[in-house]
Design a protein around this motif. Structure first.
Motif, PDB file in Angstrom:
ATOM      1  N   ALA A  31       0.830  -1.205   0.000  1.00 28.15           N
ATOM      2  CA  ALA A  31       0.000   0.000   0.000  1.00 28.15           C
ATOM      3  C   ALA A  31       0.864   1.255   0.000  1.00 28.15           C
ATOM      4  N   CYS A  51       3.319  -1.515  -4.725  1.00 27.02           N
ATOM      5  CA  CYS A  51       2.965  -2.312  -5.910  1.00 27.02           C
ATOM      6  C   CYS A  51       1.572  -2.912  -5.840  1.00 27.02           C
ATOM      7  N   GLY A  52       0.781  -2.545  -4.811  1.00 28.33           N
ATOM      8  CA  GLY A  52      -0.551  -3.106  -4.709  1.00 28.33           C
ATOM      9  C   GLY A  52      -0.504  -4.587  -4.386  1.00 28.33           C
ATOM     10  N   SER A  53      -1.361  -5.368  -5.045  1.00 27.60           N
ATOM     11  CA  SER A  53      -1.454  -6.805  -4.787  1.00 27.60           C
ATOM     12  C   SER A  53      -0.563  -7.599  -5.730  1.00 27.60           C
ATOM     13  N   PHE A  98      -8.440  -2.559  -7.150  1.00 28.53           N
ATOM     14  CA  PHE A  98      -7.093  -2.513  -6.580  1.00 28.53           C
ATOM     15  C   PHE A  98      -6.055  -2.784  -7.663  1.00 28.53           C
ATOM     16  N   SER A  99      -4.913  -2.160  -7.509  1.00 28.07           N
ATOM     17  CA  SER A  99      -3.823  -2.342  -8.460  1.00 28.07           C
ATOM     18  C   SER A  99      -3.118  -3.667  -8.214  1.00 28.07           C
ATOM     19  N   SER A 137       1.693  -0.544 -11.174  1.00 28.30           N
ATOM     20  CA  SER A 137       0.386  -1.148 -11.441  1.00 28.30           C
ATOM     21  C   SER A 137       0.412  -1.780 -12.830  1.00 28.30           C
ATOM     22  N   VAL A 196      -5.485  -2.901 -13.068  1.00 28.47           N
ATOM     23  CA  VAL A 196      -6.399  -2.719 -11.937  1.00 28.47           C
ATOM     24  C   VAL A 196      -7.558  -3.681 -12.113  1.00 28.47           C
ATOM     25  N   PHE A 254      -7.680  -5.218   0.334  1.00 31.15           N
ATOM     26  CA  PHE A 254      -7.748  -5.340  -1.118  1.00 31.15           C
ATOM     27  C   PHE A 254      -9.160  -5.660  -1.589  1.00 31.15           C
ATOM     28  N   TYR A 268      -6.067   2.025  -3.120  1.00 32.27           N
ATOM     29  CA  TYR A 268      -5.330   0.980  -3.833  1.00 32.27           C
ATOM     30  C   TYR A 268      -5.411   1.102  -5.344  1.00 32.27           C
ATOM     31  N   ASP A 269      -6.288   1.927  -5.877  1.00 25.31           N
ATOM     32  CA  ASP A 269      -6.360   2.092  -7.324  1.00 25.31           C
ATOM     33  C   ASP A 269      -5.311   3.133  -7.727  1.00 25.31           C
ATOM     34  N   PHE A 270      -4.062   2.670  -7.837  1.00 20.50           N
ATOM     35  CA  PHE A 270      -2.960   3.587  -8.093  1.00 20.50           C
ATOM     36  C   PHE A 270      -3.099   4.308  -9.427  1.00 20.50           C
TER      37      PHE A 270
END
Length: 315
Positions: free
Chosen positions: A110, A152-154, A188-189, A218, A221, A273, A281-283
């Protein structure tokens, strides 16, 4: 012009975060990479890579000696290790004492400076405090020490591999079962593990451009329902879906965490997430994404899902 980075030491090199980073570093011939490990570790290390072993206590003096002569320190330690016993702070202090020029801390998730994330997940708050400490020390060094954090998100490829993540997001590819939190449409990214590792190497090759920056990655998404839909479409079979509300699960996990159960952080991370909670999280919507600037290859949801299906079918 900044002298290129050459000598790099990585902590946590064999873990889920560290392994793809180590692979990318070893593929770059201009880097000389060293692994720092605990004396009691039984992890299998790659041959022909220098290794420094120190005590499990990771004392500041030991860290300082290990970091001496290194241009870069990369911390890829897992969440449990890096957020307990002030280890992340000792890493910063030791790196500064050893004359290290760049630190990449144990972020890889995150935006740990975003209050939406830190309010929901206590470990994000801990990591945010550590990043702020690193930023303060770097500023006080007047350029001697710099930093780059990677958000880097998930890692969806990791999350869909039960052997690595224990079905972290509640999706059992082989058993064709999934838990959907709330609407299942929270965005989420996703960044693949391989692109995350490659990004670290590219960040170090672009030392001036990435100095003292939060780097957001990302590959694409998505949402939990989109992932399940892709699994059904590409696998040709339906999934049994259980729908749950995240509110009670969040309250229970936070209560457990506050009682000292650190493991309760992992369901909170998963819900951050997958649930209808806004943690930024939506980069691609909220941040400047660095994939193109770092020259990362394109990755797609179908590619990641197909890889998970093939892995499940072969196991």
């Amino acid at each position: 012009m900044t002298t290129p980075f050459k000598n790099i030491i990585i902590l946590g090199a064999t873990g889920s975060v560290g392994a793809p980073i180590l692979a990318a570093l070893l593929a770059e011939p201009t880097f000389t990479t060293t692994i720092l490990t605990r004396a009691t570790s039984r992890a299998k290390l790659p041959p022909n890579v220098p290794v420094i072993s120190i005590s499990d206590a990771y004392t500041r003096d030991e860290l300082t000696r290990a970091f001496t002569g290194q241009d870069v320190v990369i911390s890829a330690l897992n969440t449990t290790a890096v957020t307990q016993d002030d280890l992340a702070f000792r890493i910063v202090d030791a790196a500064l004492a050893a004359g290290v020029r760049r630190i990449i801390p144990s972020e890889f998730g995150a935006n740990n400076l975003d209050p939406r994330a830190t309010e929901l997940v206590p470990v994000y708050a801990l990591k945010g405090n550590m990043l702020r400490y690193l930023m303060q020390k770097a500023e006080a060094s007047h350029g001697a020490l710099t930093w780059t954090s990677i958000a880097c998100g998930s890692w969806l490829d990791w999350a869909l591999d039960p052997g690595k993540s224990g079905n972290f997001l509640g999706i059992d590819v082989r058993g064709r079962r999934a838990t959907i939190w709330d609407s299942g449409r929270a965005r989420f990214s996703v960044t693949t593990a391989g692109n995350t590792g490659l990004a670290v190497a590219r960040v170090l090759q672009r030392a001036e451009m990435t100095a003292n920056k939060q780097v957001f990655l990302s590959d694409f998404v998505t949402s939990l329902r989109e992932v399940v839909d892709a699994l059904e479409r590409l696998g040709g079979q339906g999934f049994v879906v259980e729908e749950k509300e995240s509110g009670p699960a969040i309250r229970e996990a936070r209560e457990r965490f506050e009682k000292g159960e650190f493991e309760a952080t992992y369901p909170l991370l998963a819900i951050s997430f997958a649930g209808d909670v806004d943690v930024g999280y939506d980069f691609e919507k909220e941040q400047t994404v660095w994939n193109e600037a770092l020259g990362l290859p394109t990755r797609t949801l179908d590619e990641v899902v197909m890889g998970a299906i093939e892995s499940a079918n072969s196991s």
